[in-house]
Design a protein around this motif. Structure first.
Motif: not given
Length: 454
Positions: A366-379
């Motif tokens: 989950a991208a939110r684990e990397i940066h809050p602005a990326l929340e909602g994306a799956t990488l």
């Protein structure tokens, strides 16, 4: 007044909201009193079921991090971020699913960040619990307690639930002792609520309130059909719309935690969307529900199994699939290596395909684990059309922070502030080290795009 989805953990300093429902009516109801000399009652069933439903009290510290604007760092010598620690206490519910081993299932958000977990049984015993593992994206956690004379609730096959089946919700709302409410299954396969990464909820009108999180949704046989998770309503109050994690989904996740200590999520390797009337008309389809496959990832379980772009997936293991999100949740709750039978519709003809799911562990985050602005994306680790390595946006929630900054499904992140990134691990490191404005270099098809995060 605006309605919202609430998780139902009741805390003294922090309030999250979470609940659930589950149920299944059956003609043979051994715990349902129908004696001609008695008033019909659910009491016999509840006397068997309620000892397995527990109260959970947690204590811990919540850590919040906030980036300090660059101008303040420059003039006042402030650090890159402010860290605040806040102690909290909370109350929730849980369900004993194995009496011999002392396994207790609850919601992840009930025990997240908890330093101390105490389980209180209906007979008054209080036991310290150990957290064996959890899955944030499906909001499931597994605890273990050590005691004799425990009572477990039997599990039902939640795939057999029907809309209209009677269900009973059991939990500890508002910190009160055990409370029972009843209702029916209002809907199945609910998704798109944006309260979890994998959503395939049972919807019920059984009254659920704060503190019911992690409690049981049972059928009239006293069998567990769901774990209460969330409600939909103004100000977090009950309005007859609650959601529960299906028991089958819960069991699959718990089995993985027991075996591996973590969830090793299965991976099918497709992108797609829901089948609706518009898509059905545009593509001259014979169905109005299902999961439309728009893209199949190379060397994925889907490709190896013979799935092609343009296919419509209508069933998984014989159970109907109404949406792409429902398919994603069911696949995501299954372990890597699971054998799955998919029913597909291709050019008007229906056929069955056997696939062996790949391993998403370490590949999808989950991208939110990397940066809050990326929340909602799956990488996931991926490649551009030019063959370069990068980080692909495998899935994207609409109206999420990641969508708002301009990311699209299929984008491949290849750089952060002009530094090349080839995989998720490198992206995570670069985002962590980046200061101030962050520029993401995106490969979108054959085009190169820059997106700015401030």
């Amino acid at each position: 007044m605006k309605k919202a989805v609430y998780r139902l953990l009741l805390t003294t300093s922090i309030v999250a909201t979470t609940m659930s429902f589950g149920m299944t009516a059956n003609a043979a109801l051994p715990f349902f009193s129908t004696d001609k000399d008695e008033v019909p009652s659910l009491a016999p069933m509840l006397e068997e079921a309620t000892p397995a439903i527990v109260s959970i009290a947690v204590e811990g510290t919540q850590v919040s991090r906030q980036r300090v604007p660059e101008m303040f760092r420059h003039f006042f010598g402030a650090p890159n971020e402010q860290v605040q620690e806040r102690p909290f206490r909370g109350l929730g519910s849980g369900v004993i699913i194995d009496a011999k081993k002392g396994y207790v299932v609850t919601n992840n958000h009930v025990v997240d960040n908890a330093d101390e977990i105490t389980v209180k049984l209906t007979d008054g015993r209080e036991l310290k619990a150990k957290k064996l593992g959890a899955d944030e994206q499906s909001d499931i956690a597994l605890l273990q307690i050590d005691s004799d004379n425990l009572k477990a609730v039997p599990l039902a096959n939640s795939d057999k639930l029907r809309v209209g089946d009677f269900v009973v919700a059991i939990g500890n709302p508002f910190g009160l002792s055990q409370t029972v409410t009843s209702g029916i299954v209002s809907a199945l396969g609910r998704s798109g609520l944006n309260i979890g990464g994998y959503e395939d909820f049972i919807q019920t009108d059984a009254a659920i309130n704060r503190g019911n999180s992690g409690g049981a949704l049972v059928n009239l046989r006293g069998e567990l059909v769901g774990i209460n998770t969330a409600i939909f309503g103004p100000n977090g109050g009950n309005v007859g719309i609650g959601f529960a994690i299906p028991s089958n989904m819960m069991k699959s996740l718990v089995d993985q935690i027991i075996e591996y200590g973590e969830v090793r999520r299965g991976l099918l390797g497709i992108l797609g969307q829901d089948v609706d009337a518009g898509l059905a008309e545009a593509m001259n389809l014979d169905v109005n529900k299902g999961a439309f496959v728009s893209e199949v990832s190379p060397d994925s379980a889907a490709e190896k199994g013979g799935i092609e772009s343009g296919d419509i997936i209508t069933h998984i293991n014989g159970n109907a699939v109404s949406s792409f999100q429902e398919l994603r949740a069911k696949i995501g709750s299954m372990g890597a290596g699971s054998e799955v039978e998919l029913t597909i519709l291709r050019k008007g003809k229906s056929s069955k395909i056997e696939v062996v799911l790949g391993d998403a562990t370490g590949q999808v985050v989950a991208a939110r684990e990397i940066h809050p602005a990326l929340e909602g994306a799956t990488l996931t680790n991926g490649k551009t059309e030019r063959g370069n390595d990068g980080v692909e946006i495998a899935e994207l929630e609409s109206r999420s922070p990641a969508a708002r900054i301009g990311l699209q499904e299929g984008d491949v992140i290849v750089g952060v502030n002009r530094t090349r990134v080839n995989n998720v691990a490198e992206l995570s490191r670069q985002m962590e080290d980046a200061q101030g404005v962050i520029a993401l270099n995106i490969q979108r098809g054959k085009s190169s795009v820059y997106l700015v995060i401030r």
